[in-house]
Each structure stands twice: as structure tokens, then as C-alpha cells.
Design an enzyme around this catalytic site. Structure first.
Site, mmCIF file in Angstrom:
data_model
loop_
_atom_site.group_PDB
_atom_site.id
_atom_site.type_symbol
_atom_site.label_atom_id
_atom_site.label_comp_id
_atom_site.label_asym_id
_atom_site.label_seq_id
_atom_site.Cartn_x
_atom_site.Cartn_y
_atom_site.Cartn_z
ATOM 1 N N LYS A 43 15.514 -41.704 29.583
ATOM 2 C CA LYS A 43 14.398 -42.109 28.582
ATOM 3 C C LYS A 43 14.838 -43.273 27.532
ATOM 4 O O LYS A 43 13.564 -43.865 27.409
ATOM 5 C CB LYS A 43 14.155 -40.893 27.629
ATOM 6 C CG LYS A 43 14.069 -39.441 28.444
ATOM 7 C CD LYS A 43 14.138 -38.199 27.213
ATOM 8 C CE LYS A 43 14.406 -36.988 27.953
ATOM 9 N NZ LYS A 43 14.627 -35.980 27.068
ATOM 10 N N GLY A 44 16.162 -43.642 27.702
ATOM 11 C CA GLY A 44 16.343 -44.452 26.606
ATOM 12 C C GLY A 44 15.796 -45.943 26.518
ATOM 13 O O GLY A 44 15.441 -46.547 25.631
ATOM 14 N N GLU A 99 17.417 -50.969 31.823
ATOM 15 C CA GLU A 99 18.323 -50.042 31.259
ATOM 16 C C GLU A 99 18.493 -50.355 29.733
ATOM 17 O O GLU A 99 18.456 -51.407 29.272
ATOM 18 C CB GLU A 99 19.706 -50.292 31.873
ATOM 19 C CG GLU A 99 20.087 -48.930 32.809
ATOM 20 C CD GLU A 99 20.380 -47.709 32.392
ATOM 21 O OE1 GLU A 99 19.897 -47.409 31.263
ATOM 22 O OE2 GLU A 99 21.400 -47.111 32.754
ATOM 23 N N ASP A 100 18.863 -49.252 28.948
ATOM 24 C CA ASP A 100 19.171 -49.116 27.633
ATOM 25 C C ASP A 100 20.395 -49.987 27.395
ATOM 26 O O ASP A 100 20.794 -50.704 26.603
ATOM 27 C CB ASP A 100 18.916 -47.959 26.806
ATOM 28 C CG ASP A 100 19.915 -46.690 27.601
ATOM 29 O OD1 ASP A 100 20.384 -46.960 28.541
ATOM 30 O OD2 ASP A 100 19.616 -45.701 26.972
ATOM 31 N N ASP A 103 27.542 -48.824 29.966
ATOM 32 C CA ASP A 103 28.751 -48.610 29.213
ATOM 33 C C ASP A 103 29.842 -48.429 30.421
ATOM 34 O O ASP A 103 30.468 -49.600 30.727
ATOM 35 C CB ASP A 103 28.484 -46.877 28.753
ATOM 36 C CG ASP A 103 29.566 -46.398 27.826
ATOM 37 O OD1 ASP A 103 30.332 -47.125 27.373
ATOM 38 O OD2 ASP A 103 29.838 -45.138 27.951
ATOM 39 N N LYS A 131 28.612 -52.891 26.803
ATOM 40 C CA LYS A 131 29.760 -52.641 26.258
ATOM 41 C C LYS A 131 30.997 -52.937 27.161
ATOM 42 O O LYS A 131 31.410 -51.947 27.769
ATOM 43 C CB LYS A 131 29.873 -51.238 25.743
ATOM 44 C CG LYS A 131 29.167 -50.661 24.533
ATOM 45 C CD LYS A 131 29.642 -49.365 24.171
ATOM 46 C CE LYS A 131 28.533 -48.145 24.652
ATOM 47 N NZ LYS A 131 28.809 -46.861 24.155
ATOM 48 N N PHE A 152 29.833 -45.856 19.887
ATOM 49 C CA PHE A 152 28.632 -44.976 20.302
ATOM 50 C C PHE A 152 27.660 -45.378 19.269
ATOM 51 O O PHE A 152 27.666 -45.342 18.225
ATOM 52 C CB PHE A 152 28.862 -43.465 20.314
ATOM 53 C CG PHE A 152 27.726 -42.789 21.337
ATOM 54 C CD1 PHE A 152 28.098 -42.664 22.477
ATOM 55 C CD2 PHE A 152 26.780 -42.458 20.354
ATOM 56 C CE1 PHE A 152 27.030 -41.870 23.289
ATOM 57 C CE2 PHE A 152 25.725 -41.879 21.243
ATOM 58 C CZ PHE A 152 26.009 -41.518 22.769
ATOM 59 N N VAL A 153 26.453 -45.975 20.061
ATOM 60 C CA VAL A 153 25.234 -46.352 19.341
ATOM 61 C C VAL A 153 24.057 -45.423 19.543
ATOM 62 O O VAL A 153 23.923 -44.948 20.463
ATOM 63 C CB VAL A 153 25.041 -47.766 19.599
ATOM 64 C CG1 VAL A 153 25.980 -48.767 19.160
ATOM 65 C CG2 VAL A 153 24.560 -48.068 21.063
ATOM 66 N N ASP A 159 19.916 -42.461 22.260
ATOM 67 C CA ASP A 159 19.965 -41.082 21.608
ATOM 68 C C ASP A 159 21.358 -40.635 21.515
ATOM 69 O O ASP A 159 22.430 -41.089 22.219
ATOM 70 C CB ASP A 159 19.299 -39.899 22.420
ATOM 71 C CG ASP A 159 20.008 -39.783 23.520
ATOM 72 O OD1 ASP A 159 20.238 -40.609 24.286
ATOM 73 O OD2 ASP A 159 20.309 -38.421 23.778
ATOM 74 N N ARG A 165 16.278 -41.646 18.785
ATOM 75 C CA ARG A 165 15.596 -42.592 19.426
ATOM 76 C C ARG A 165 14.676 -43.537 18.644
ATOM 77 O O ARG A 165 14.281 -44.687 18.907
ATOM 78 C CB ARG A 165 14.798 -42.168 20.403
ATOM 79 C CG ARG A 165 15.883 -41.358 21.503
ATOM 80 C CD ARG A 165 14.800 -40.924 22.781
ATOM 81 N NE ARG A 165 15.737 -39.864 23.630
ATOM 82 C CZ ARG A 165 16.425 -40.299 24.623
ATOM 83 N NH1 ARG A 165 17.088 -41.450 24.868
ATOM 84 N NH2 ARG A 165 17.207 -39.096 25.341
HETATM 85 P P1 IMP Z 1 27.433 -45.283 32.216
HETATM 86 O O1 IMP Z 1 27.152 -44.592 33.368
HETATM 87 O O2 IMP Z 1 28.787 -45.025 31.553
HETATM 88 O O3 IMP Z 1 27.219 -47.050 32.252
HETATM 89 O O4 IMP Z 1 26.386 -44.898 30.945
HETATM 90 C C1 IMP Z 1 25.222 -45.368 30.911
HETATM 91 C C2 IMP Z 1 24.312 -44.336 30.173
HETATM 92 O O5 IMP Z 1 24.863 -43.501 29.313
HETATM 93 C C3 IMP Z 1 22.987 -45.026 29.484
HETATM 94 O O6 IMP Z 1 22.089 -45.321 30.285
HETATM 95 C C4 IMP Z 1 23.124 -44.136 28.304
HETATM 96 O O7 IMP Z 1 22.082 -43.190 28.413
HETATM 97 C C5 IMP Z 1 24.326 -43.149 27.935
HETATM 98 N N1 IMP Z 1 25.075 -44.098 26.855
HETATM 99 C C6 IMP Z 1 26.119 -44.845 26.976
HETATM 100 N N2 IMP Z 1 26.524 -45.401 25.821
HETATM 101 C C7 IMP Z 1 25.831 -45.001 25.175
HETATM 102 C C8 IMP Z 1 25.690 -45.042 23.681
HETATM 103 O O8 IMP Z 1 26.476 -45.749 23.009
HETATM 104 N N3 IMP Z 1 24.680 -44.386 23.024
HETATM 105 C C9 IMP Z 1 23.824 -43.744 23.549
HETATM 106 N N4 IMP Z 1 23.805 -43.468 24.814
HETATM 107 C C10 IMP Z 1 24.951 -44.218 25.471
HETATM 108 MG MG MG Z 2 21.243 -41.180 27.095
#
Ligand code: IMP
Ligand code: MG
Length: 177
Positions: A43-44, A99-100, A103, A131, A152-153, A159, A165
Site C-alpha cells: 500500500k505504501g 515503489e515506496d 531496502d 537505503k 526505519f522511516v 507505515d 502513512r
Molecule cells: P525490501 O524487500 O527489504 O527492499 O523491503 C521493501 C519493503 O519493506 C518496502 O516496500 C516497504 O513496504 C518495507 N520497508 C522497508 N524499509 C522500510 C522503512 O524504513 N519504513 C517502512 N517500510 C519499509
Molecule cells: Mg510496508
């Protein structure tokens, strides 16, 4: 909103809107003469996506995917599950995944493989935040709003346990507050 969990503001509302406008202009230039399909990751990305799309001036359509990665609330495991798939096929389409945040990169790697296997004409990624320090796999979005440090943001769609959000800025979460 007064809430002890809302820490330092990392990206102010003005900077968000300026950068979103710039990204929209860049995408408009890059996709000139082509039709674009924006795929929002629920949803982000919804807040970023709806602002971004209003700054894109090529014919474009919208679809959504929802995915969940198994793991804790602040760490993704890389095992991704589709909760909602696209409404329509994407073969022959120019796809831009919105994408939001990137990470570890595991969610994006999964999405690129999954959607890439459906024969799109092109596939690129636009992420509001990244990040780089946290990356476990090498995936680099074509378009990035802001690079942020390893924190973590929350806010502007992001969220923590489904809350925050609605903040109009991106802030660091104060863990344990
Ligand atoms: P990844 O698979 O580790 O790259 O994570 C991606 C997903 O984790 C993002 O689409 C977010 O929904 C969530 N996420 C990662 N870091 C954060 C953060 O700092 N705040 C909130 N959601 C995060
Ligand atoms: Mg999320």
C-alpha cells in the site's frame, strides 16, 4: 499529530513535492511517444504514485500489485507472497513499477523477475526512497527520489504496523517510543 514515535524529519513536504515534480518531468521525457503502464506496489506507494502520475504527461494507465514478505515488521525475508495480482496482462507494455522504498532489494528483485517473465516491452522501477546501505541484492531503480540513511522511516505512505502513512513528510521512527 503529536506522537513520540515520530522522530527526526528526513524529507520535508516541500522537498517531496519538488522531487516528485522533477521525477514526473524526467519520466515524461524518457517515455515520450510511448504509452506507459504504472504498477503501484500496495500500500505504501499509493501516496507517491498518485502525486507522481499527475506530473507525467504521456498516455498512462494504472494497475496495482500487493505483496507481502515473510519476516518481522522491520525486516523482509526475501520470501515474497502475492496478495493481489495485476488486473490485466502486461505483454508488450512499457511497465514502470512504482515503489515506496527499496531496502534489502529483495521485494523488488522478486517483482522484477515475476513481472519480467510476463513479456513486457520494457520494465523499469521508480522508488521514492532507497537505503543503499541495507542492500542484500543488487537492484538499482532507474528513478529514485531520495537516498536515505539506514533508519526505519514512516510517513508519506510508509507505515509502521499500518500507522503513520498519513504524515505529510518522511520521518525516522523512534523505536520503542
Ligand atoms: P525490501 O524487500 O527489504 O527492499 O523491503 C521493501 C519493503 O519493506 C518496502 O516496500 C516497504 O513496504 C518495507 N520497508 C522497508 N524499509 C522500510 C522503512 O524504513 N519504513 C517502512 N517500510 C519499509
Ligand atoms: Mg510496508
Amino acid at each position: 499529530m503529536r506522537d513520540d514515535a515520530v522522530g527526526e524529519i528526513l524529507v520535508q513536504p516541500d522537498d517531496l513535492s519538488r522531487r516528485v515534480r522533477e521525477l514526473g518531468a524526467q519520466i515524461t521525457e524518457d517515455y515520450h511517444g510511448r504509452d506507459l503502464l504504472l504498477v503501484g506496489v500496495l500500500k505504501g506507494a499509493v501516496f507517491f504514485l498518485s502525486d507522481l502520475m499527475r506530473h507525467i504527461d504521456v498516455p498512462c494507465e494504472l494497475d496495482f500489485m500487493a505483496v507481502a514478505s515473510y519476516g518481522s515488521t522491520t525486516d523482509s525475508s526475501g520470501v515474497v507472497r502475492i496478495l493481489k495480482d495485476l488486473d490485466a496482462p502486461i505483454d508488450g507494455r512499457h511497465v514502470l513499477i512504482v515503489e515506496d522504498i527499496v531496502d534489502s532489494g529483495l521485494t523488488l528483485q522478486y517483482l522484477l523477475r515475476n513481472l519480467g517473465a510476463r513479456d513486457p516491452k520494457s520494465i523499469e522501477v521508480c522508488a521514492l526512497l532507497t537505503k543503499p546501505e541495507r542492500r542484500k541484492v543488487s537492484v538499482e531503480p532507474r528513478y529514485v527520489g531520495f537516498e536515505i540513511p539506514n533508519r526505519f522511516v514512516i510517513g508519506y505512505g510508509l507505515d509502521h504496523g499500518e500507522r503513520y502513512r498519513n504524515l505529510p513528510y518522511v520521518a525516522a521512527l523512534v523505536e520503542g517510543a
